[in-house]
Design an enzyme around this catalytic site. Structure first.
Site, mmCIF file in Angstrom:
data_model
loop_
_atom_site.group_PDB
_atom_site.id
_atom_site.type_symbol
_atom_site.label_atom_id
_atom_site.label_comp_id
_atom_site.label_asym_id
_atom_site.label_seq_id
_atom_site.Cartn_x
_atom_site.Cartn_y
_atom_site.Cartn_z
ATOM 1 N N ASP A 123 48.296 43.800 38.717
ATOM 2 C CA ASP A 123 49.086 43.673 37.693
ATOM 3 C C ASP A 123 49.506 44.586 36.210
ATOM 4 O O ASP A 123 49.498 45.552 35.899
ATOM 5 C CB ASP A 123 48.243 42.443 37.176
ATOM 6 C CG ASP A 123 47.562 41.308 38.459
ATOM 7 O OD1 ASP A 123 48.874 41.774 39.509
ATOM 8 O OD2 ASP A 123 47.343 40.597 38.145
ATOM 9 N N TYR A 181 36.730 48.046 42.491
ATOM 10 C CA TYR A 181 37.170 47.604 41.050
ATOM 11 C C TYR A 181 35.939 47.476 39.991
ATOM 12 O O TYR A 181 35.172 47.181 40.130
ATOM 13 C CB TYR A 181 37.765 45.741 40.610
ATOM 14 C CG TYR A 181 39.834 45.992 41.250
ATOM 15 C CD1 TYR A 181 40.915 46.405 40.710
ATOM 16 C CD2 TYR A 181 39.892 45.743 42.514
ATOM 17 C CE1 TYR A 181 41.963 46.087 41.172
ATOM 18 C CE2 TYR A 181 41.554 45.197 43.403
ATOM 19 C CZ TYR A 181 42.009 46.372 42.301
ATOM 20 O OH TYR A 181 43.655 46.464 42.357
#
Length: 325
Positions: A123, A181
């Site tokens: 994003d 992540y």
């Protein structure tokens, strides 16, 4: 930086594995597509004396040149980028993306603009330490020289770390086994003057032991709709079950790192998970609350969505594959 849980003795396709914490090598040999050693130089094909050779196109888009068919190889690259100034990896109509910027550099080097396949759709504002992408192209530049060539035409906030060829049907996204992540939290009342763009500041002291206990509750195969932001296409199709293979919290002084490894993610899932763990660390939730939150499938019961700037795609893990015949 903490080590990812999945460590392999043999890195996939010759890359040093970012998940193992090893340094990345850029002088990598070219991976054969047919089991035969490719010619030196990486871009040409030796023509037998007194004759022509039919060259194979990896993606079926090779064009005949002087009666020969050009060879399109499939290249796999590792990128690192600072996502601060980008609207995300994917090309967007409302801003400049990492993909668009990378393709500009690729076009400057190759003279063509091939389609690229990214391992993830990070994003806006999200960073990457070990992003993978692949593309098909015909070039005489050896794979080990591609990073240097491309980096000359890319802005300083995008770097190519390594490149090599892979089998023609390899896809950086669909071949991925897991992705890891990292979410960084600066647990101090005062910002750092050096890297405030790469973490979220939480002024009150967090209980990392309680956060670690809560993190363990996320491990396993669950319906993660409670950790999914509105507007998710996966949620709209009822596809909200994912498997987290590791989730842990580590403190180093004032820095608290949250690492998550999973086979896939929902929209804003890691940022909501990190926000939920911060609620536990602040004493506003308990580790024992996590199973009920997941079972509720109710976004309002989980923690806040933390800012994008603290999130990094750390590494992508691919399953071991046998050498091509």
């Amino acid at each position: 930086m903490p080590r990812c849980p999945r460590q392999r003795s043999t890195p996939f396709y010759g890359f040093s594995n970012l998940c193992s914490g090893s340094a990345i090598k850029t002088d990598l040999p070219r991976a054969p597509l047919t089991g035969k050693t490719p010619p030196a130089g990486g871009g040409g094909t030796k023509v037998p004396e007194g004759g022509k050779v039919a060259l194979r196109s990896n993606d079926g888009e090779g064009k005949a040149v002087n009666g020969l068919r050009r060879t399109f190889m499939n290249y796999l690259l590792i990128l690192s980028y600072d996502g601060t100034n980008y609207c995300g990896f994917q090309v967007q109509p409302n801003g400049r993306s990492v993909a668009q910027t990378f393709q500009d550099g690729l076009e400057a080097v190759l003279g063509i603009r091939p389609d690229i396949k990214g391992c993830s759709r990070t994003d806006a504002g999200v960073h990457a330490l070990g992003f993978r992408l692949n593309f098909h192209a015909d070039t005489r530049i050896p794979p080990q020289k591609l990073p240097l060539a491309l980096n000359q035409h890319l802005p300083p906030d995008i770097r190519v770390l390594a490149a090599q060829t892979v089998p023609e049907d390899f896809h950086a996204r669909y071949a991925a086994h897991t992705k890891t992540y990292l979410y960084r939290i600066h647990n101090h009342p005062i910002d750092s003057p050096f890297d405030a763009a790469y973490y979220t500041r939480v002024p009150r002291r967090l209980d990392e032991a309680a956060m670690q206990a809560a993190a363990q509750q996320f491990v396993g195969t669950h319906d993660f709709l409670a950790l999914c932001a509105a507007g998710s296409s996966a949620a709209a199709h009822g596809d909200t079950v994912r498997t987290i293979t590791d989730c842990h919290v580590t403190r180093r002084g004032d820095e608290v790192d949250i690492e998550v490894t999973a086979d896939g993610y929902l929209y804003n899932m890691v940022r909501i998970l990190a926000g939920t763990l911060c609620e536990v660390g602040a004493g506003r939730m308990r580790a024992a609350d996590i199973p009920a939150i997941l079972a509720s499938r109710d976004r309002s019961r989980a923690g806040p969505t933390l800012p994008a700037k603290g999130l990094f795609l750390k590494c992508v893990d691919y399953p071991e594959k046998e050498e091509q015949p």
